[in-house]
Design an enzyme around this catalytic site. Sequence first.
Site, short mmCIF file in Angstrom:
data_model
loop_
_atom_site.label_atom_id
_atom_site.label_comp_id
_atom_site.label_asym_id
_atom_site.label_seq_id
_atom_site.Cartn_x
_atom_site.Cartn_y
_atom_site.Cartn_z
N GLU A 179 0.82 -1.21 0.00
CA GLU A 179 0.00 0.00 0.00
C GLU A 179 0.86 1.26 0.00
O GLU A 179 0.83 2.06 0.94
CB GLU A 179 -0.97 0.00 1.19
CG GLU A 179 -1.98 -1.11 1.09
CD GLU A 179 -3.13 -1.04 2.09
OE1 GLU A 179 -4.17 -1.65 1.83
OE2 GLU A 179 -2.98 -0.38 3.12
N GLU A 372 -5.48 -8.23 -1.28
CA GLU A 372 -6.21 -8.08 -0.01
C GLU A 372 -7.66 -7.76 -0.31
O GLU A 372 -7.95 -6.92 -1.17
CB GLU A 372 -5.65 -6.96 0.86
CG GLU A 372 -4.33 -7.24 1.51
CD GLU A 372 -3.87 -6.11 2.44
OE1 GLU A 372 -4.72 -5.46 3.07
OE2 GLU A 372 -2.65 -5.88 2.51
C1 BGP Z 1 -4.50 -2.88 4.79
C2 BGP Z 1 -3.18 -3.40 5.24
C3 BGP Z 1 -3.21 -4.65 6.03
C4 BGP Z 1 -4.48 -4.93 6.79
C5 BGP Z 1 -5.74 -4.40 6.15
C6 BGP Z 1 -6.95 -4.35 7.05
O1 BGP Z 1 -4.45 -1.50 4.80
O2 BGP Z 1 -2.30 -3.61 4.16
O3 BGP Z 1 -2.04 -4.72 6.76
O4 BGP Z 1 -4.37 -4.75 8.12
O5 BGP Z 1 -5.59 -3.16 5.58
O6 BGP Z 1 -6.93 -3.20 7.85
P1 BGP Z 1 -7.14 -3.23 9.38
O7 BGP Z 1 -6.17 -4.20 9.91
O8 BGP Z 1 -6.89 -1.86 9.87
O9 BGP Z 1 -8.54 -3.65 9.59
#
Ligand code: BGP
Length: 476
Positions: A179, A372
């Site tokens: 990201e 993701e």
């Molecule tokens: C993205 C990241 C991840 C993951 C996901 C979910 O931004 O790359 O590392 O954590 O989001 O977000 P969160 O964990 O804040 O729910």
Amino acid sequence: MAFKKDFLWGGATAANQCEGGFDEDGRGLANVDVCPTGEDRTKVITGKMKMYECDENHFYPSHKAIDMYHHYKDDIKLFAEMGFKVYRMSLAWSRIFPNGDEKEPNEKGLAFYEDVFKTCKMYNIEPLVTITHFDCPMHLIKEYGGWRNRKMIDFYMHYCETIFKRYKGLVKYWLTFNEINMILEAPFMGAGICFEEGENQKQIKYQAAHHELVASAMATKLAHSIDKENKVGCMFAAGSAYPYTCKPEDVLEALKMDRESYFFIDVQSRGYYPSYALKEMERMGINIVKDELDDDILKNNTVDFISFSYYNSRCAAKNMSEDDIISGNIFKSVKNPYLQYSQWGWAIDPLGFRITLNQIYDRYQKPLFVVENGLGAVDIPNEEGYVEDDYRIEYLSEHIKAMKDAVTIDGVDLMGYTMWTPIDLVSAGTGEMKKRYGFIYVDRDNEGNGTLKRTKKKSFYWYKKVIESNGEDLSY
Ligand code: BGP
């Protein structure tokens, strides 16, 4: 059949959110280790509050996380049971270079990942490796100021050379920065940047982004030269921006919102700074200091494929009052009245996924990889630890359907899908354990209590069926 025969189905994790073992076998302290839970977290990850050491008053969830450092063999076995073809994971930079600026790597760190990859291979699971997933050795932050400093490129390249050589033959899919656009929203988490009073934050963020972009291009070149089998991708937090109304002013606002993220991929995929960004920087008095060869490096070393995360679409309006903005997600967005929201205030928008896939493919015409996508929710296990997570199954099923439409109806070229995340782990945004995404329940709570026992949820069996049928059977 909708998806290619060799479509890469799997799941994604990040070292700092699952490994734990933060001070074991020579691992150095990293930025993520000083990001606490609670109300200070946002201040720390955005670089507004300097926390360079851990203190007694905070809880730091990365230190133990779900202790995958000691459970990886069993966890990967469970992934294999679901039929994973690919496992996306990240390396903790400070496990391999504890300070980040050493000449010699830490053998124990290298050996650990080697065994992780070999375990994957044993089950015919292809590793997809994120080189930096919100991860930077603290020493590089204290001594050099993180990615604001150009010297970071050298340290990163030394790290890349070490891992490309060591894991040649074991890993062929690489992502340079997780990201990458997160540097704008969470600069400490994304790039180890803290701000001093009165600094021009935009200038610093874009200069640091330039360093990352050059490093990414150099790493792409190096990966190709070490092993021509290597495929290198960029990775950004996606989610198309809708105009709140069809008022042209709102449409323009949505265009600008999208460009904030596309900027990075425009450089990584097309190989040059887009003109809208150059103009914007000029207007804002941002002056990017470049080395003579930077433009050539960017131009000649674009990525092989585009990867991204998709959780939700966004919504933009010319006049956004604080009341209209939906909180919960780190990216600002106006609340979309047509959508449902998750327990953490993230819009649920499967059709937005198809729209996003299309927009990215239209723009870059390179293979895409969804790395993701998932639903963070509160799970309530029964006495045996079993969770009936129909809400998660529904979310994923609807999203995979939309992804299938993007492939079969719209012709998007898609390499694979790694949902976030096959196993419950620490949330990046909030540091909570309570915000669960997994197919596997982990007995651990926000305060660090629990046995760490792993239990398959209902969704575990559902995803197994999805993979078995190569995405044909999404029923629930
Ligand atoms: C993205 C990241 C991840 C993951 C996901 C979910 O931004 O790359 O590392 O954590 O989001 O977000 P969160 O964990 O804040 O729910």
